[in-house]
Design an enzyme around this catalytic site. Sequence first.
Site, PDB file in Angstrom:
ATOM      1  N   HIS A 129       1.082  -1.264   0.086  1.00  0.00           N
ATOM      2  CA  HIS A 129      -0.081   0.118   0.035  1.00  0.00           C
ATOM      3  C   HIS A 129       0.884   1.189  -0.090  1.00  0.00           C
ATOM      4  O   HIS A 129       1.951   1.229   0.136  1.00  0.00           O
ATOM      5  CB  HIS A 129      -0.870   0.010   1.297  1.00  0.00           C
ATOM      6  N   LYS A 133      -0.231   4.590   4.559  1.00  0.00           N
ATOM      7  CA  LYS A 133      -1.422   3.678   5.254  1.00  0.00           C
ATOM      8  C   LYS A 133      -0.803   3.556   6.561  1.00  0.00           C
ATOM      9  O   LYS A 133       0.406   2.918   6.715  1.00  0.00           O
ATOM     10  CB  LYS A 133      -1.362   2.647   4.446  1.00  0.00           C
TER      11      LYS A 133
END
Length: 239
Positions: A129, A133
Amino acid sequence: MIRLAVVGARGRMGRLVEEVVAAMPDAEVVHRVGSGDPLAFGEADAVVDVTLPQVSPDVVRAAGRASLPVLVGTSGWSADRLDALRAERGEGGPAALVVPNFSLGAVLAARFAEQAATWFDSIEIVEAHHAGKADSPSGTAVATAERIAAARSGVGPVAAPHTDQRARGQQVGSVPVHSLRLDGVLAAQDVHFGAPGEVLTITHRTQSREAYAAGVRLAVRALPGLTGVVVGLEPLLTP
Ligand SMILES: NC(=O)c1ccc[n+]([C@@H]2O[C@H](COP(=O)([O-])OP(=O)(O)OC[C@H]3O[C@@H](n4cnc5c(N)ncnc54)[C@H](OP(=O)(O)O)[C@@H]3O)[C@@H](O)[C@H]2O)c1
Protein backbone atom coordinates in the site's frame (compact mmCIF):
# COMPACT_ATOMS: atom_id res chain seq x y z
CA MET A 1 -34.41 7.80 -5.40
CA ILE A 2 -32.06 7.18 -2.41
CA ARG A 3 -31.11 10.41 -0.64
CA LEU A 4 -27.69 10.14 0.99
CA ALA A 5 -25.83 11.95 3.72
CA VAL A 6 -22.07 11.56 3.24
CA VAL A 7 -19.93 11.81 6.37
CA GLY A 8 -16.33 12.54 5.44
CA ALA A 9 -17.63 14.23 2.27
CA ARG A 10 -14.51 16.36 1.71
CA GLY A 11 -12.06 13.47 1.95
CA ARG A 12 -10.75 11.45 -0.98
CA MET A 13 -13.35 8.69 -0.63
CA GLY A 14 -16.09 11.21 0.12
CA ARG A 15 -15.36 13.05 -3.12
CA LEU A 16 -15.36 9.75 -5.01
CA VAL A 17 -18.77 8.82 -3.52
CA GLU A 18 -20.10 12.24 -4.53
CA GLU A 19 -18.83 11.76 -8.10
CA VAL A 20 -20.22 8.22 -8.41
CA VAL A 21 -23.62 9.17 -6.97
CA ALA A 22 -23.85 12.25 -9.23
CA ALA A 23 -23.81 9.88 -12.20
CA MET A 24 -26.55 7.62 -10.74
CA PRO A 25 -30.14 8.41 -11.77
CA ASP A 26 -31.50 6.64 -8.66
CA ALA A 27 -29.39 8.28 -5.90
CA GLU A 28 -28.52 11.76 -4.74
CA VAL A 29 -26.26 13.29 -2.08
CA VAL A 30 -28.45 15.68 -0.06
CA HIS A 31 -26.25 16.29 2.99
CA ARG A 32 -22.50 16.53 3.54
CA VAL A 33 -20.70 16.31 6.88
CA GLY A 34 -17.05 17.15 7.60
CA SER A 35 -14.98 17.16 10.78
CA GLY A 36 -16.16 20.67 11.72
CA ASP A 37 -19.88 19.97 11.24
CA PRO A 38 -22.54 18.61 13.58
CA LEU A 39 -23.12 14.89 13.09
CA ALA A 40 -26.59 15.19 11.52
CA PHE A 41 -28.09 13.74 8.36
CA GLY A 42 -30.59 16.33 7.09
CA GLU A 43 -33.31 14.85 4.90
CA ALA A 44 -31.30 11.76 3.99
CA ASP A 45 -32.74 8.22 3.84
CA ALA A 46 -29.30 6.61 4.25
CA VAL A 47 -25.82 7.49 5.48
CA VAL A 48 -22.41 6.85 3.89
CA ASP A 49 -19.46 6.88 6.30
CA VAL A 50 -16.01 7.47 4.80
CA THR A 51 -14.15 9.03 7.71
CA LEU A 52 -11.48 7.67 10.03
CA PRO A 53 -11.40 4.41 12.00
CA GLN A 54 -11.72 6.27 15.32
CA VAL A 55 -14.71 8.32 14.07
CA SER A 56 -16.63 5.61 12.21
CA PRO A 57 -18.28 3.88 15.23
CA ASP A 58 -19.84 7.21 16.32
CA VAL A 59 -21.21 7.78 12.81
CA VAL A 60 -22.68 4.27 12.70
CA ARG A 61 -24.24 4.70 16.16
CA ALA A 62 -25.74 8.08 15.16
CA ALA A 63 -27.22 6.53 12.00
CA GLY A 64 -28.69 3.75 14.15
CA ARG A 65 -30.27 6.30 16.53
CA ALA A 66 -31.80 8.04 13.50
CA SER A 67 -33.08 4.63 12.22
CA LEU A 68 -31.15 5.08 8.97
CA PRO A 69 -29.22 2.41 7.06
CA VAL A 70 -25.49 3.10 6.85
CA LEU A 71 -22.86 2.15 4.30
CA VAL A 72 -19.45 2.06 5.96
CA GLY A 73 -16.39 2.42 3.73
CA THR A 74 -14.05 3.42 6.55
CA SER A 75 -11.40 0.88 7.48
CA GLY A 76 -10.72 -0.48 10.97
CA TRP A 77 -13.81 -2.65 11.42
CA SER A 78 -12.11 -5.62 13.09
CA ALA A 79 -13.98 -8.81 14.01
CA ASP A 80 -14.38 -7.49 17.61
CA ARG A 81 -15.88 -4.22 16.41
CA LEU A 82 -18.25 -6.04 14.08
CA ASP A 83 -19.38 -8.34 16.92
CA ALA A 84 -20.13 -5.30 19.08
CA LEU A 85 -22.04 -3.72 16.21
CA ARG A 86 -24.12 -6.88 15.69
CA ALA A 87 -25.00 -6.90 19.39
CA GLU A 88 -25.96 -3.21 19.20
CA ARG A 89 -28.01 -3.34 16.00
CA GLY A 90 -29.68 -6.77 16.30
CA GLU A 91 -30.98 -8.80 13.37
CA GLY A 92 -33.71 -6.55 12.01
CA GLY A 93 -33.85 -2.83 11.45
CA PRO A 94 -31.96 -0.70 8.97
CA ALA A 95 -28.75 -2.27 7.75
CA ALA A 96 -25.14 -1.48 8.47
CA LEU A 97 -23.28 -2.54 5.31
CA VAL A 98 -19.57 -2.56 6.16
CA VAL A 99 -17.40 -2.73 3.03
CA PRO A 100 -13.68 -3.11 3.73
CA ASN A 101 -12.90 -3.01 0.00
CA PHE A 102 -15.08 -1.51 -2.74
CA SER A 103 -12.94 -3.00 -5.50
CA LEU A 104 -14.80 -5.86 -7.19
CA GLY A 105 -11.47 -7.29 -8.38
CA ALA A 106 -10.19 -7.50 -4.81
CA VAL A 107 -13.41 -9.19 -3.65
CA LEU A 108 -13.16 -11.76 -6.44
CA ALA A 109 -9.43 -12.31 -5.75
CA ALA A 110 -10.31 -13.21 -2.13
CA ARG A 111 -13.01 -15.58 -3.37
CA PHE A 112 -10.52 -17.30 -5.70
CA ALA A 113 -7.97 -17.54 -2.86
CA GLU A 114 -10.59 -19.29 -0.74
CA GLN A 115 -11.24 -21.75 -3.59
CA ALA A 116 -7.53 -22.58 -3.90
CA ALA A 117 -6.93 -22.80 -0.14
CA THR A 118 -7.33 -26.52 0.38
CA TRP A 119 -5.31 -27.54 -2.69
CA PHE A 120 -1.95 -26.07 -1.57
CA ASP A 121 -0.23 -26.35 1.83
CA SER A 122 2.23 -23.45 1.35
CA ILE A 123 0.32 -20.17 1.28
CA GLU A 124 1.67 -16.66 1.87
CA ILE A 125 0.27 -13.17 1.23
CA VAL A 126 2.27 -10.13 0.14
CA GLU A 127 0.35 -6.86 0.24
CA ALA A 128 1.58 -3.38 -0.72
CA HIS A 129 0.00 0.00 0.00
CA HIS A 130 0.96 3.66 -0.25
CA ALA A 131 3.45 4.90 2.34
CA GLY A 132 0.76 6.91 4.14
CA LYS A 133 -1.28 3.87 5.19
CA ALA A 134 -1.00 3.74 8.98
CA ASP A 135 -2.12 0.17 9.70
CA SER A 136 -0.60 -3.14 8.67
CA PRO A 137 -1.38 -5.77 7.59
CA SER A 138 -4.18 -4.35 5.47
CA GLY A 139 -7.79 -5.25 6.31
CA THR A 140 -8.06 -6.98 2.95
CA ALA A 141 -5.02 -9.15 3.66
CA VAL A 142 -6.36 -10.07 7.10
CA ALA A 143 -9.77 -10.93 5.63
CA THR A 144 -8.14 -13.01 2.86
CA ALA A 145 -6.00 -14.91 5.37
CA GLU A 146 -9.04 -15.53 7.60
CA ARG A 147 -11.02 -16.89 4.63
CA ILE A 148 -8.12 -19.18 3.70
CA ALA A 149 -7.88 -20.39 7.31
CA ALA A 150 -11.65 -21.00 7.50
CA ALA A 151 -11.61 -22.92 4.20
CA ARG A 152 -8.77 -25.06 5.60
CA SER A 153 -10.53 -25.90 8.87
CA GLY A 154 -10.79 -29.54 7.74
CA VAL A 155 -7.18 -29.87 6.53
CA GLY A 156 -5.29 -27.85 9.14
CA PRO A 157 -2.94 -24.85 9.17
CA VAL A 158 -0.68 -23.96 6.26
CA ALA A 159 2.89 -25.24 6.24
CA ALA A 160 4.81 -22.07 7.15
CA PRO A 161 8.34 -22.80 8.39
CA HIS A 162 10.55 -20.52 10.54
CA THR A 163 7.78 -18.12 11.53
CA ASP A 164 9.78 -17.20 14.67
CA GLN A 165 11.96 -15.02 12.37
CA ARG A 166 10.57 -11.48 11.98
CA ALA A 167 11.17 -11.33 8.25
CA ARG A 168 8.73 -14.22 7.81
CA GLY A 169 5.82 -11.81 8.26
CA GLN A 170 2.88 -11.71 10.63
CA GLN A 171 0.80 -14.85 10.87
CA VAL A 172 -2.94 -14.43 10.41
CA GLY A 173 -4.85 -17.68 10.81
CA SER A 174 -1.46 -19.43 10.27
CA VAL A 175 -0.92 -17.64 6.91
CA PRO A 176 2.22 -15.43 6.85
CA VAL A 177 1.33 -11.89 5.68
CA HIS A 178 4.04 -9.49 4.45
CA SER A 179 3.29 -5.75 4.23
CA LEU A 180 5.11 -3.28 1.98
CA ARG A 181 4.51 0.48 2.41
CA LEU A 182 5.80 2.19 -0.73
CA ASP A 183 5.47 5.52 -2.49
CA GLY A 184 3.97 4.99 -5.92
CA VAL A 185 1.62 2.18 -4.87
CA LEU A 186 -2.10 2.56 -4.15
CA ALA A 187 -3.04 -1.01 -3.15
CA ALA A 188 -1.82 -4.41 -4.29
CA GLN A 189 -2.04 -7.98 -3.07
CA ASP A 190 -0.48 -11.25 -4.19
CA VAL A 191 -1.55 -14.54 -2.66
CA HIS A 192 1.06 -17.23 -3.38
CA PHE A 193 0.11 -20.90 -3.30
CA GLY A 194 2.99 -23.38 -3.41
CA ALA A 195 2.95 -27.13 -3.99
CA PRO A 196 5.65 -29.52 -5.21
CA GLY A 197 6.65 -28.37 -8.70
CA GLU A 198 4.27 -25.39 -9.03
CA VAL A 199 3.29 -21.99 -7.69
CA LEU A 200 -0.08 -20.34 -8.27
CA THR A 201 -0.26 -16.58 -7.60
CA ILE A 202 -3.51 -14.65 -7.40
CA THR A 203 -2.65 -11.02 -8.08
CA HIS A 204 -4.76 -7.93 -7.66
CA ARG A 205 -3.67 -4.34 -8.34
CA THR A 206 -5.73 -1.25 -7.55
CA GLN A 207 -4.40 1.25 -10.11
CA SER A 208 -6.60 4.21 -9.17
CA ARG A 209 -9.57 5.08 -6.98
CA GLU A 210 -11.82 4.52 -10.00
CA ALA A 211 -11.54 0.86 -8.97
CA TYR A 212 -13.97 1.62 -6.12
CA ALA A 213 -16.72 3.18 -8.27
CA ALA A 214 -18.57 0.00 -9.31
CA GLY A 215 -18.53 -1.29 -5.73
CA VAL A 216 -19.84 2.01 -4.35
CA ARG A 217 -22.71 1.94 -6.88
CA LEU A 218 -23.54 -1.67 -6.04
CA ALA A 219 -23.50 -0.98 -2.29
CA VAL A 220 -25.61 2.20 -2.50
CA ARG A 221 -28.26 0.39 -4.56
CA ALA A 222 -28.31 -2.67 -2.27
CA LEU A 223 -28.44 -0.75 1.01
CA PRO A 224 -32.22 -0.07 1.27
CA GLY A 225 -33.02 -3.77 0.75
CA LEU A 226 -30.68 -5.08 3.48
CA THR A 227 -31.19 -5.64 7.22
CA GLY A 228 -28.80 -6.26 10.11
CA VAL A 229 -25.03 -6.13 9.76
CA VAL A 230 -23.71 -7.15 6.34
CA VAL A 231 -19.96 -7.35 5.73
CA GLY A 232 -18.34 -6.88 2.34
CA LEU A 233 -19.62 -6.89 -1.22
CA GLU A 234 -19.38 -10.68 -1.49
CA PRO A 235 -23.00 -11.30 -0.35
CA LEU A 236 -24.18 -8.78 -3.00
CA LEU A 237 -22.43 -10.49 -5.90
CA THR A 238 -24.40 -13.16 -7.70
CA PRO A 239 -22.23 -16.22 -8.48
N1 LIG B 1 -13.61 0.54 1.57
C1 LIG B 1 -12.70 0.87 0.65
O1 LIG B 1 -12.63 0.31 -0.46
C2 LIG B 1 -11.73 1.98 0.95
C3 LIG B 1 -10.87 2.46 -0.03
C4 LIG B 1 -10.01 3.51 0.28
C5 LIG B 1 -10.02 4.04 1.55
N2 LIG B 1 -10.85 3.51 2.50
C6 LIG B 1 -10.95 4.06 3.86
O2 LIG B 1 -11.88 5.14 3.84
C7 LIG B 1 -11.55 6.05 4.89
C8 LIG B 1 -11.41 7.44 4.30
O3 LIG B 1 -10.33 7.47 3.41
P1 LIG B 1 -9.90 8.78 2.65
O4 LIG B 1 -8.75 8.41 1.79
O5 LIG B 1 -11.10 9.42 2.06
O6 LIG B 1 -9.39 9.68 3.87
P2 LIG B 1 -9.29 11.27 3.93
O7 LIG B 1 -9.08 11.84 2.59
O8 LIG B 1 -8.33 11.58 5.02
O9 LIG B 1 -10.75 11.71 4.42
C9 LIG B 1 -11.25 11.48 5.70
C10 LIG B 1 -12.36 12.48 5.95
O10 LIG B 1 -12.91 12.20 7.24
C11 LIG B 1 -13.42 13.40 7.71
N3 LIG B 1 -13.57 13.39 9.15
C12 LIG B 1 -12.61 13.26 10.10
N4 LIG B 1 -13.16 13.33 11.33
C13 LIG B 1 -14.49 13.54 11.14
C14 LIG B 1 -15.58 13.73 12.02
N5 LIG B 1 -15.43 13.69 13.35
N6 LIG B 1 -16.81 13.92 11.48
C15 LIG B 1 -16.98 13.95 10.15
N7 LIG B 1 -15.97 13.79 9.24
C16 LIG B 1 -14.74 13.60 9.75
C17 LIG B 1 -12.42 14.47 7.29
O11 LIG B 1 -13.18 15.64 7.17
P3 LIG B 1 -12.57 17.14 6.98
O12 LIG B 1 -11.97 17.13 5.61
O13 LIG B 1 -13.79 17.98 7.05
O14 LIG B 1 -11.58 17.36 8.08
C18 LIG B 1 -11.89 13.94 5.97
O15 LIG B 1 -12.43 14.63 4.86
C19 LIG B 1 -10.26 5.51 5.52
O16 LIG B 1 -10.57 4.74 6.66
C20 LIG B 1 -9.67 4.64 4.43
O17 LIG B 1 -8.83 3.62 4.94
C21 LIG B 1 -11.70 2.52 2.22
